[in-house]
Structures are given as C-alpha cells and as structure tokens.
Write a protein that holds these residues in place. Structure first.
Motif, PDB file in Angstrom:
ATOM      1  N   GLY A  71      -7.199   6.277   4.100  1.00  0.00           N
ATOM      2  CA  GLY A  71      -5.937   5.895   3.476  1.00  0.00           C
ATOM      3  C   GLY A  71      -6.003   4.559   2.757  1.00  0.00           C
ATOM      4  O   GLY A  71      -5.548   3.546   3.282  1.00  0.00           O
ATOM      5  N   PRO A  72      -6.557   4.515   1.531  1.00  0.00           N
ATOM      6  CA  PRO A  72      -6.614   3.252   0.772  1.00  0.00           C
ATOM      7  C   PRO A  72      -5.214   2.701   0.515  1.00  0.00           C
ATOM      8  O   PRO A  72      -4.282   3.459   0.222  1.00  0.00           O
ATOM      9  CB  PRO A  72      -7.296   3.655  -0.545  1.00  0.00           C
ATOM     10  N   SER A  73      -5.066   1.396   0.623  1.00  0.00           N
ATOM     11  CA  SER A  73      -3.762   0.759   0.434  1.00  0.00           C
ATOM     12  C   SER A  73      -3.404   0.694  -1.047  1.00  0.00           C
ATOM     13  O   SER A  73      -3.917  -0.142  -1.787  1.00  0.00           O
ATOM     14  CB  SER A  73      -3.765  -0.652   1.027  1.00  0.00           C
ATOM     15  N   HIS A  74      -2.503   1.561  -1.471  1.00  0.00           N
ATOM     16  CA  HIS A  74      -2.074   1.577  -2.873  1.00  0.00           C
ATOM     17  C   HIS A  74      -1.387   0.268  -3.253  1.00  0.00           C
ATOM     18  O   HIS A  74      -1.478  -0.193  -4.389  1.00  0.00           O
ATOM     19  CB  HIS A  74      -1.131   2.758  -3.119  1.00  0.00           C
ATOM     20  N   LEU A  75      -0.722  -0.362  -2.276  1.00  0.00           N
ATOM     21  CA  LEU A  75      -0.025  -1.633  -2.536  1.00  0.00           C
ATOM     22  C   LEU A  75      -0.991  -2.748  -2.911  1.00  0.00           C
ATOM     23  O   LEU A  75      -0.675  -3.609  -3.723  1.00  0.00           O
ATOM     24  CB  LEU A  75       0.738  -2.060  -1.276  1.00  0.00           C
ATOM     25  N   HIS A 340     -16.318   9.011   1.906  1.00  0.00           N
ATOM     26  CA  HIS A 340     -16.649   7.672   2.396  1.00  0.00           C
ATOM     27  C   HIS A 340     -15.515   7.163   3.272  1.00  0.00           C
ATOM     28  O   HIS A 340     -14.358   7.101   2.843  1.00  0.00           O
ATOM     29  CB  HIS A 340     -16.875   6.721   1.221  1.00  0.00           C
ATOM     30  N   SER A 341     -15.832   6.794   4.497  1.00  0.00           N
ATOM     31  CA  SER A 341     -14.797   6.324   5.416  1.00  0.00           C
ATOM     32  C   SER A 341     -14.752   4.800   5.450  1.00  0.00           C
ATOM     33  O   SER A 341     -15.690   4.131   5.013  1.00  0.00           O
ATOM     34  CB  SER A 341     -15.052   6.859   6.825  1.00  0.00           C
ATOM     35  N   GLY A 342     -13.652   4.255   5.997  1.00  0.00           N
ATOM     36  CA  GLY A 342     -13.556   2.808   6.163  1.00  0.00           C
ATOM     37  C   GLY A 342     -12.282   2.195   5.625  1.00  0.00           C
ATOM     38  O   GLY A 342     -12.129   0.981   5.611  1.00  0.00           O
ATOM     39  N   TRP A 343     -11.324   3.024   5.197  1.00  0.00           N
ATOM     40  CA  TRP A 343     -10.104   2.514   4.563  1.00  0.00           C
ATOM     41  C   TRP A 343      -8.917   2.430   5.526  1.00  0.00           C
ATOM     42  O   TRP A 343      -7.774   2.315   5.081  1.00  0.00           O
ATOM     43  CB  TRP A 343      -9.718   3.397   3.374  1.00  0.00           C
ATOM     44  N   ASP A 344      -9.178   2.471   6.803  1.00  0.00           N
ATOM     45  CA  ASP A 344      -8.100   2.534   7.802  1.00  0.00           C
ATOM     46  C   ASP A 344      -7.832   1.156   8.391  1.00  0.00           C
ATOM     47  O   ASP A 344      -8.124   0.892   9.557  1.00  0.00           O
ATOM     48  CB  ASP A 344      -8.497   3.528   8.900  1.00  0.00           C
ATOM     49  N   GLN A 345      -7.224   0.267   7.591  1.00  0.00           N
ATOM     50  CA  GLN A 345      -7.061  -1.134   8.000  1.00  0.00           C
ATOM     51  C   GLN A 345      -5.756  -1.379   8.767  1.00  0.00           C
ATOM     52  O   GLN A 345      -4.757  -1.808   8.195  1.00  0.00           O
ATOM     53  CB  GLN A 345      -7.140  -2.065   6.779  1.00  0.00           C
ATOM     54  N   HIS A 346      -5.779  -1.103  10.061  1.00  0.00           N
ATOM     55  CA  HIS A 346      -4.610  -1.355  10.913  1.00  0.00           C
ATOM     56  C   HIS A 346      -4.542  -2.811  11.378  1.00  0.00           C
ATOM     57  O   HIS A 346      -3.453  -3.355  11.527  1.00  0.00           O
ATOM     58  CB  HIS A 346      -4.638  -0.444  12.144  1.00  0.00           C
ATOM     59  N   GLY A 347      -5.718  -3.424  11.613  1.00  0.00           N
ATOM     60  CA  GLY A 347      -5.699  -4.770  12.150  1.00  0.00           C
ATOM     61  C   GLY A 347      -6.692  -5.709  11.507  1.00  0.00           C
ATOM     62  O   GLY A 347      -6.950  -6.803  12.027  1.00  0.00           O
ATOM     63  N   ASN A 348      -7.275  -5.283  10.393  1.00  0.00           N
ATOM     64  CA  ASN A 348      -8.280  -6.122   9.732  1.00  0.00           C
ATOM     65  C   ASN A 348      -8.132  -6.065   8.213  1.00  0.00           C
ATOM     66  O   ASN A 348      -9.117  -6.088   7.476  1.00  0.00           O
ATOM     67  CB  ASN A 348      -9.691  -5.688  10.137  1.00  0.00           C
ATOM     68  N   LEU A 349      -6.895  -6.020   7.758  1.00  0.00           N
ATOM     69  CA  LEU A 349      -6.618  -5.865   6.330  1.00  0.00           C
ATOM     70  C   LEU A 349      -7.257  -6.968   5.498  1.00  0.00           C
ATOM     71  O   LEU A 349      -7.819  -6.710   4.430  1.00  0.00           O
ATOM     72  CB  LEU A 349      -5.102  -5.856   6.105  1.00  0.00           C
ATOM     73  N   THR A 351      -9.845  -8.800   5.962  1.00  0.00           N
ATOM     74  CA  THR A 351     -11.311  -8.896   5.947  1.00  0.00           C
ATOM     75  C   THR A 351     -11.949  -7.583   5.503  1.00  0.00           C
ATOM     76  O   THR A 351     -12.811  -7.565   4.622  1.00  0.00           O
ATOM     77  CB  THR A 351     -11.836  -9.280   7.342  1.00  0.00           C
ATOM     78  N   GLN A 352     -11.518  -6.483   6.097  1.00  0.00           N
ATOM     79  CA  GLN A 352     -12.172  -5.204   5.858  1.00  0.00           C
ATOM     80  C   GLN A 352     -11.870  -4.611   4.491  1.00  0.00           C
ATOM     81  O   GLN A 352     -12.739  -4.000   3.864  1.00  0.00           O
ATOM     82  CB  GLN A 352     -11.778  -4.215   6.952  1.00  0.00           C
ATOM     83  N   LEU A 353     -10.645  -4.776   3.995  1.00  0.00           N
ATOM     84  CA  LEU A 353     -10.306  -4.157   2.716  1.00  0.00           C
ATOM     85  C   LEU A 353     -11.183  -4.690   1.587  1.00  0.00           C
ATOM     86  O   LEU A 353     -11.684  -3.926   0.765  1.00  0.00           O
ATOM     87  CB  LEU A 353      -8.827  -4.379   2.394  1.00  0.00           C
ATOM     88  N   GLU A 354     -11.388  -5.963   1.557  1.00  0.00           N
ATOM     89  CA  GLU A 354     -12.224  -6.541   0.501  1.00  0.00           C
ATOM     90  C   GLU A 354     -13.664  -6.048   0.610  1.00  0.00           C
ATOM     91  O   GLU A 354     -14.304  -5.727  -0.389  1.00  0.00           O
ATOM     92  CB  GLU A 354     -12.176  -8.068   0.555  1.00  0.00           C
TER      93      GLU A 354
END
Length: 485
Positions: A71-75, A340-349, A351-354
């Motif tokens: 779920g990539p953050s569209h925002l 490709h997985s890794g877009w599930d940023q519940h608690g590491n937005l 750091t992980q999103l970038e």
C-alpha cells in the motif's frame, strides 16, 4: 459461440461426444469443423490465443504490472494536499471521516492526527505533473505517465486487497489477470513462458508482505495459463538443467516419446490438464537454452545497466527484475508481473518510505525509458501500483505519529505506454485526500480498462465453471476512457 465451448468440443473424443450429447451427428460435424480450426491455430508459433481475439484493435499487445505490495502512500507520493500541512497534528474532522471502514489497527482510535506529506512535491516535465521529490526518476518520465488519483477498493487488508486487484475477487480461487490475458491472447514467445512473475522485497525486509501463489495462479482455467515464477536465487526455474549424464539429445528423445504417450492419452480422455502437461514439458525443454541467454547481460550497454541503478547486478532485486522484464517483453512474453513488497509503513514512515522509494524509483523509470528507447513503449502497457493507499491521519503517539494505516477509499497509481494519455492526471480527491470528488475508478474499472487496451472486451472474455460464465471483472466494471490517448 463462446471460445470455451469450442475448446470443449475440440477436446472431445468420438465416444465422449456421442455419449454426452443429444444432438448426434450434427454436433459431430460441428466438432470436426472446430477441430480443424483448432489445429490451424495450433500451428502458430508460441502459444495461440482464442479464436476471435483480440475483440478490437489493441493499443498494447503486452503488459507489465509493477506491483508495489503493502500500500504505497498516495499522500506522500502522487496526491499533494496543502491542507494537511495547514492542519498538521490536528484531528481529522469527523465530518470528513464519516463511517469509512478502516482496519482494526485504527478503527477504534480516539485521536486522528493529520500528517502531511513527509517531503515536498514538485512539478515535473512539460505537463507540470505534481509528484513527490521522493521520486525524482519517476518525475523525469512525468510526460509519459497518467496518474490516476481516484482509485478505490473495498479491501482494507493486504491479502484480500491484492487478490481483488489481481483476480477480481477478495477470496482466493479465481484466475489471475495474467492468466486471463494469456488465455485470451496467447503469446508470441516460442521459447519462454507467456506469463512470468518475479518477486522481491525491501532491503531490510522490515515490512514485507507474503506473496501467495494464487496472485499469479490460473484458478479454474487450465493450469498452463498460470504464471511461471522466476526464483531470485539459484536457478531461476527449478529442475531446468539436465541431470548428470543426460545429454540434450537424450532429453529430446525422452520428451518425444513422452509426448507421444501424452497425445494418445489426450485423444482418449480430452483432459485439458494433459494438454498442459504436453506444453509445459516442451516449454521446459525450450527454456533450457532460452533462459541462460535471457539472464546474460553481457550484451547490454554499460549506460543501460547504469540507468537501472547499481542493484541491477544483484540477483533478486527489483532493479534486476525490471531489466529482465524488459528482455522478456522484447522476446515475446505477453504478461510480466513484478511484485515488490515493503510499502506497509505503519510505524516507520519517516525512514522506510524514503528507502523504499530509493529501491524502486530509478528502476521503474528506467524500464519506461528503456522500452521507449527500443520503440516498445507504444505497444507495452505499464502499470505501477498497490492494493490500496494510506490514511491522511497518523498512527502511533498522537503528538508524534510515525506511520499511516491502510486506506482503500481513495488512492493513486500510474499507467504508461500503449494507449495511455501521458502527462495526465485522472480523477481528484478532496483537500484531505479522503473522498473522491471527480472521476472515481474502482478496481473492476481498472481491470476492464487494462483488458480494453489489450484488445479485450472484458464482458466477453469468459470461462464456464460450475454452471456459470466467469470473467475477471465478475459482473462489474466500466472502461475508463479518460486515461486513454
């Protein structure tokens, strides 16, 4: 006549036909004609499609789905909302939230702190398409892509969401999109599968999602239409190499004998899975020579390898899979699915999103540029997206939220290539990115549009199973003309 009915008649034996039908010799004559048609189609190179397809002139004749699992953050990436900055850390108004279904992780929240985009947006290209500075390479192809900002789905959790997008149902068991496409259109690749899947994950595997086989399965279609998964490590396809002491000539002789027995069995029983066995044995033999050449990058110019980024040399990476995908598409493979997985940023937005963007931004853009360089983009449909987006409110401590929850009410994806309007935005959300205010696109609409661009009428590509005609879009879906050039 429906293609599946014709296929059934073509596979019937004389004894089965007289035993199962009440129309006698008239049906026998029809089956003979259909059998002649099928034999003619079987002489085409590669894997033939159904008679009568494509239904109309296709804008694209091949497709690659760049699936971004989690779920990539569209925002934060594709849908700029200045209002979120203005109301930072204030509660998202209840009048906006309404009764929207959310995951159990936040459905009982008492605080709804607004979290604006973590990085600024920028206008890219001649079109001035607004995309986050987290994605500078995708920004560089802004004039080639159409960003759909009005996607919506009923799913609020990962597996049902992915299953819905890729099979048309939130419940496993239906054929995947790639299986439907290759069932209908076949493939021009004589030595490679019509439908290939590759999976990868973020470097840290901090928020990776599982990839289930039914995401690329054939469901109730014959199993020869399921995706062939290339493994990330070791031999890309298991058991492809001959055992010690077995020569290619010996293997060919063995397969010829086995094929003769299978053909006799097929003529007697008409089981489509026997046909699958025949074609898969032959494909495996062809792949013994085609796959090593596919994975040999020695003839790729240095500047092309550099365009995909340093990870192109690392087995199992998204970058390497993007280059392999381009090589598959130019060799005639019909449908490629990179997951490709890794877009599930519940608690590491923060750091992980970038980091996730750094892994996928350059290779995704490079693939589009490379296809365009080779003159393939006009006939290749490229789709980038995931199962849903993320909430405009944050997860974690109300005073310092560090994540976003799943959100299917409104989110974004992009398309490029065959028949797609480049440098364009389709659809619009409100100032909170919560409600769609213009041109909503449901999952089934998205599927109908993909099939349309590939020359398929989504209401006519059906398969009879358990007394019902099934299709990818079930009983829903409308073609989205606004994304087309």
């Amino acid at each position: 006549m429906e293609p599946i009915i014709a296929d059934t008649f073509a596979r019937m034996t004389r004894r089965q036909m007289f035993g199962q039908s009440a129309t006698g010799l008239g049906l026998a004559a029809l089956a003979t004609l259909l059998g002649e048609e099928t034999q003619a189609a079987d002489k085409k190179p590669g894997q033939p499609g159904l008679p009568g397809l494509p239904h109309h002139a296709a804008k694209a004749d091949r497709m690659i789905y760049l699936w971004q699992g989690g779920g990539p953050s569209h925002l934060d990436l594709y849908d700029p909302k200045p209002t979120l900055e203005k109301f930072k850390l204030q509660d998202l108004p209840e009048s906006v939230r309404g009764t929207t279904r959310l995951s159990t992780m936040t459905s009982g929240y008492k605080k709804w702190p607004v979290v604006p985009a973590i990085k600024p947006y920028k206008k890219w290209g001649k079109s001035g398409l607004e995309i986050s500075t987290l994605l500078p390479n995708i920004g560089s192809i802004a004039d080639d892509i159409c960003v759909v900002r009005s996607m919506n789905t009923e799913a609020v959790n990962h597996a049902p969401g992915v299953t819905f997008f890729l099979t048309g149902s939130q419940v496993p068991g239906r054929p995947s999109m790639g299986a439907w496409v290759t069932y209908g259109l076949g493939s021009a690749a004589a030595e490679l599968p019509a439908f290939v899947v590759m999976t990868s994950s973020d470097k840290t595997r901090s928020c990776g999602q599982l990839f289930y086989d039914y995401y690329w399965g054939s469901g109730f279609l014959p199993s020869k239409y399921q995706g062939t998964r290339f493994r990330a490590v070791g031999d890309p396809v298991p058991y492809l190499n001959n055992p010690a002491g077995v020569s290619p000539e010996g293997r060919r002789k063995l397969l010829d004998g086995l094929q003769e027995l299978n053909q006799q069995h097929l003529a007697e029983y008409g089981d489509p899975e026997i046909d699958t066995r025949i074609s898969q044995y032959e494909m495996a033999f062809q792949m013994q020579s085609s796959v090593p050449g596919l994975l040999d990058f020695s003839n790729e110019p240095k500047h092309i390898l550099e365009m995909y980024g340093p990870q192109v040399h690392e087995p199992g990476t998204y970058a390497r899979h993007c280059l392999i995908a381009r090589r598959l598409l130019e060799r005639g493979t019909r449908f490629v699915q990179l997951m490709h997985s890794g877009w599930d940023q519940h608690g590491n937005l923060y750091t992980q999103l970038e980091g996730q963007c750094q892994d996928t931004d350059q290779p995704s853009a490079a693939l589009v540029k490379d296809l365009k360089r080779l003159g393939l983009l006009d006939k290749t449909l490229v789709v980038w997206g995931g199962e849903f987006g993320r909430t405009p409110f944050g997860q974690g401590p109300a005073e310092k939220p560090n994540g976003r929850d799943h959100f299917g009410r409104a989110f974004s994806l992009w398309m490029a290539g065959g028949g797609v309007k480049g440098g364009h935005v389709h659809g619009e959300t409100d100032e909170w990115a919560w409600n769609i205010v213009k041109d909503p696109v449901h999952v089934h609409d998205h599927q109908a549009t993909i099939l349309h661009l590939l020359g398929i009428d989504h209401t006519r590509l059906t398969y009879r199973y358990q007394g019902r005609q099934f299709r990818l879009t079930d009983i829903h879906g409308n073609v989205v003309r606004g994304v087309m050039s």
